[in-house]
Design a protein around this motif. Structure first.
Motif, PDB file in Angstrom:
ATOM      1  N   TYR A 126     -10.807 -22.036 -18.631  1.00 29.70           N
ATOM      2  CA  TYR A 126      -9.837 -21.186 -17.938  1.00 29.70           C
ATOM      3  C   TYR A 126      -8.840 -22.059 -17.171  1.00 29.70           C
ATOM      4  N   ARG A 127      -9.356 -23.098 -16.555  1.00 25.84           N
ATOM      5  CA  ARG A 127      -8.512 -23.994 -15.764  1.00 25.84           C
ATOM      6  C   ARG A 127      -7.477 -24.680 -16.660  1.00 25.84           C
ATOM      7  N   TRP A 128      -7.922 -25.195 -17.813  1.00 27.10           N
ATOM      8  CA  TRP A 128      -7.003 -25.872 -18.724  1.00 27.10           C
ATOM      9  C   TRP A 128      -5.935 -24.904 -19.217  1.00 27.10           C
ATOM     10  N   ILE A 129      -6.367 -23.703 -19.617  1.00 30.09           N
ATOM     11  CA  ILE A 129      -5.420 -22.696 -20.118  1.00 30.09           C
ATOM     12  C   ILE A 129      -4.431 -22.325 -19.016  1.00 30.09           C
ATOM     13  N   GLY A 130      -4.925 -22.150 -17.786  1.00 30.86           N
ATOM     14  CA  GLY A 130      -4.055 -21.809 -16.666  1.00 30.86           C
ATOM     15  C   GLY A 130      -3.020 -22.889 -16.407  1.00 30.86           C
ATOM     16  N   GLN A 131      -3.434 -24.139 -16.443  1.00 25.20           N
ATOM     17  CA  GLN A 131      -2.482 -25.233 -16.235  1.00 25.20           C
ATOM     18  C   GLN A 131      -1.469 -25.280 -17.375  1.00 25.20           C
ATOM     19  N   HIS A 132      -1.932 -25.066 -18.583  1.00 25.91           N
ATOM     20  CA  HIS A 132      -1.056 -25.091 -19.756  1.00 25.91           C
ATOM     21  C   HIS A 132      -0.014 -23.987 -19.697  1.00 25.91           C
ATOM     22  N   MET A 133      -0.420 -22.800 -19.249  1.00 24.54           N
ATOM     23  CA  MET A 133       0.469 -21.642 -19.251  1.00 24.54           C
ATOM     24  C   MET A 133       1.162 -21.418 -17.905  1.00 24.54           C
ATOM     25  N   GLY A 134       0.743 -22.160 -16.873  1.00 21.27           N
ATOM     26  CA  GLY A 134       1.357 -21.995 -15.561  1.00 21.27           C
ATOM     27  C   GLY A 134       0.805 -20.821 -14.783  1.00 21.27           C
ATOM     28  N   PHE A 135      -0.434 -20.415 -15.059  1.00 22.11           N
ATOM     29  CA  PHE A 135      -1.089 -19.316 -14.353  1.00 22.11           C
ATOM     30  C   PHE A 135      -2.326 -19.845 -13.638  1.00 22.11           C
ATOM     31  N   SER A 136      -2.824 -19.048 -12.701  1.00 26.35           N
ATOM     32  CA  SER A 136      -4.080 -19.404 -12.047  1.00 26.35           C
ATOM     33  C   SER A 136      -5.239 -19.088 -12.991  1.00 26.35           C
ATOM     34  N   SER A 137      -6.366 -19.732 -12.751  1.00 28.14           N
ATOM     35  CA  SER A 137      -7.533 -19.472 -13.609  1.00 28.14           C
ATOM     36  C   SER A 137      -8.023 -18.035 -13.431  1.00 28.14           C
ATOM     37  N   SER A 138      -7.823 -17.451 -12.237  1.00 28.67           N
ATOM     38  CA  SER A 138      -8.232 -16.046 -12.039  1.00 28.67           C
ATOM     39  C   SER A 138      -7.340 -15.105 -12.854  1.00 28.67           C
ATOM     40  N   HIS A 139      -6.056 -15.457 -13.002  1.00 29.45           N
ATOM     41  CA  HIS A 139      -5.168 -14.645 -13.847  1.00 29.45           C
ATOM     42  C   HIS A 139      -5.597 -14.761 -15.310  1.00 29.45           C
ATOM     43  N   ILE A 140      -6.007 -15.948 -15.723  1.00 28.90           N
ATOM     44  CA  ILE A 140      -6.498 -16.149 -17.098  1.00 28.90           C
ATOM     45  C   ILE A 140      -7.749 -15.309 -17.319  1.00 28.90           C
ATOM     46  N   LYS A 141      -8.621 -15.239 -16.322  1.00 31.49           N
ATOM     47  CA  LYS A 141      -9.826 -14.416 -16.440  1.00 31.49           C
ATOM     48  C   LYS A 141      -9.477 -12.939 -16.590  1.00 31.49           C
ATOM     49  N   ARG A 142      -8.459 -12.484 -15.854  1.00 30.69           N
ATOM     50  CA  ARG A 142      -8.031 -11.087 -15.985  1.00 30.69           C
ATOM     51  C   ARG A 142      -7.474 -10.825 -17.388  1.00 30.69           C
ATOM     52  N   LEU A 143      -6.701 -11.772 -17.905  1.00 25.34           N
ATOM     53  CA  LEU A 143      -6.194 -11.639 -19.272  1.00 25.34           C
ATOM     54  C   LEU A 143      -7.344 -11.633 -20.274  1.00 25.34           C
ATOM     55  N   ARG A 144      -8.346 -12.475 -20.032  1.00 25.87           N
ATOM     56  CA  ARG A 144      -9.523 -12.509 -20.905  1.00 25.87           C
ATOM     57  C   ARG A 144     -10.254 -11.176 -20.869  1.00 25.87           C
ATOM     58  N   ASP A 145     -10.375 -10.587 -19.692  1.00 27.39           N
ATOM     59  CA  ASP A 145     -11.024  -9.279 -19.570  1.00 27.39           C
ATOM     60  C   ASP A 145     -10.274  -8.218 -20.367  1.00 27.39           C
ATOM     61  N   SER A 146      -8.944  -8.283 -20.326  1.00 22.57           N
ATOM     62  CA  SER A 146      -8.135  -7.351 -21.101  1.00 22.57           C
ATOM     63  C   SER A 146      -8.341  -7.566 -22.604  1.00 22.57           C
ATOM     64  N   ILE A 147      -8.444  -8.825 -22.998  1.00 24.66           N
ATOM     65  CA  ILE A 147      -8.690  -9.163 -24.407  1.00 24.66           C
ATOM     66  C   ILE A 147     -10.030  -8.602 -24.851  1.00 24.66           C
TER      67      ILE A 147
END
Length: 150
Positions: free
Chosen positions: A104-125
């Motif tokens: 999540y951390r790597w994806i967040g850094q890559h996309m410019g989002f926080s890891s918690s935002h990535i987790k929310r996107l993952r939950d939606s997925i």
């Protein structure tokens, strides 16, 4: 499939894919240690409950590995068959990197989002990939053929 099962497959997707590739290559090779022992060991009795035939033991071992590979393939196919359900670009990008095994951390850094935002996107997925579709797992419920109680 419910959300928990989808989450588990997403978490394991990358290593299962790698494992399938490695296992297929390994199973194509001829197994070692298949020749019978020489000398006095060859005349000694074999252990009870197992075949003394090393070729048979290798066939059994490989059969178990093939079953495991088939299980991995089924789980991977579940995700692959449902990928088109993800329409949002951000979610699609997150899904791609999750399937590549990134954190999540790597994806967040890559996309410019926080890891918690990535987790929310993952939950939606996960919500979109799961079978429930808002019916709480009751897809087969049909009340149209029921008579009114009044």
């Amino acid at each position: 499939m419910n959300k928990k099962e989808i989450e588990e497959i997403l978490k394991n997707y990358h290593w299962m894919l790698n494992s399938i590739k490695l296992e297929r290559e390994a199973l194509k090779q001829i197994g070692g240690n298949l020749s019978a022992k020489y000398g006095i060991e060859a005349s000694l009795p074999k252990a009870h409950g197992q075949s003394g035939d090393p070729v048979f033991q290798e066939v059994v071992r490989r059969g178990k590995r093939w079953k495991k590979i088939e299980r991995y393939e089924r789980e991977i196919k579940i995700i692959q068959d449902r990928i088109e359900r993800i329409k949002d670009e951000r979610e699609s990008e997150v899904l791609y990197w999750l399937l590549e095994g990134k954190s999540y951390r790597w994806i967040g850094q890559h996309m410019g989002f926080s890891s918690s935002h990535i987790k929310r996107l993952r939950d939606s997925i996960v919500e979109q990939l799961a079978d429930t579709n808002g019916t709480n797992g009751t897809d087969g419920t049909n009340f149209q053929n029921r008579k009114s109680a009044c």
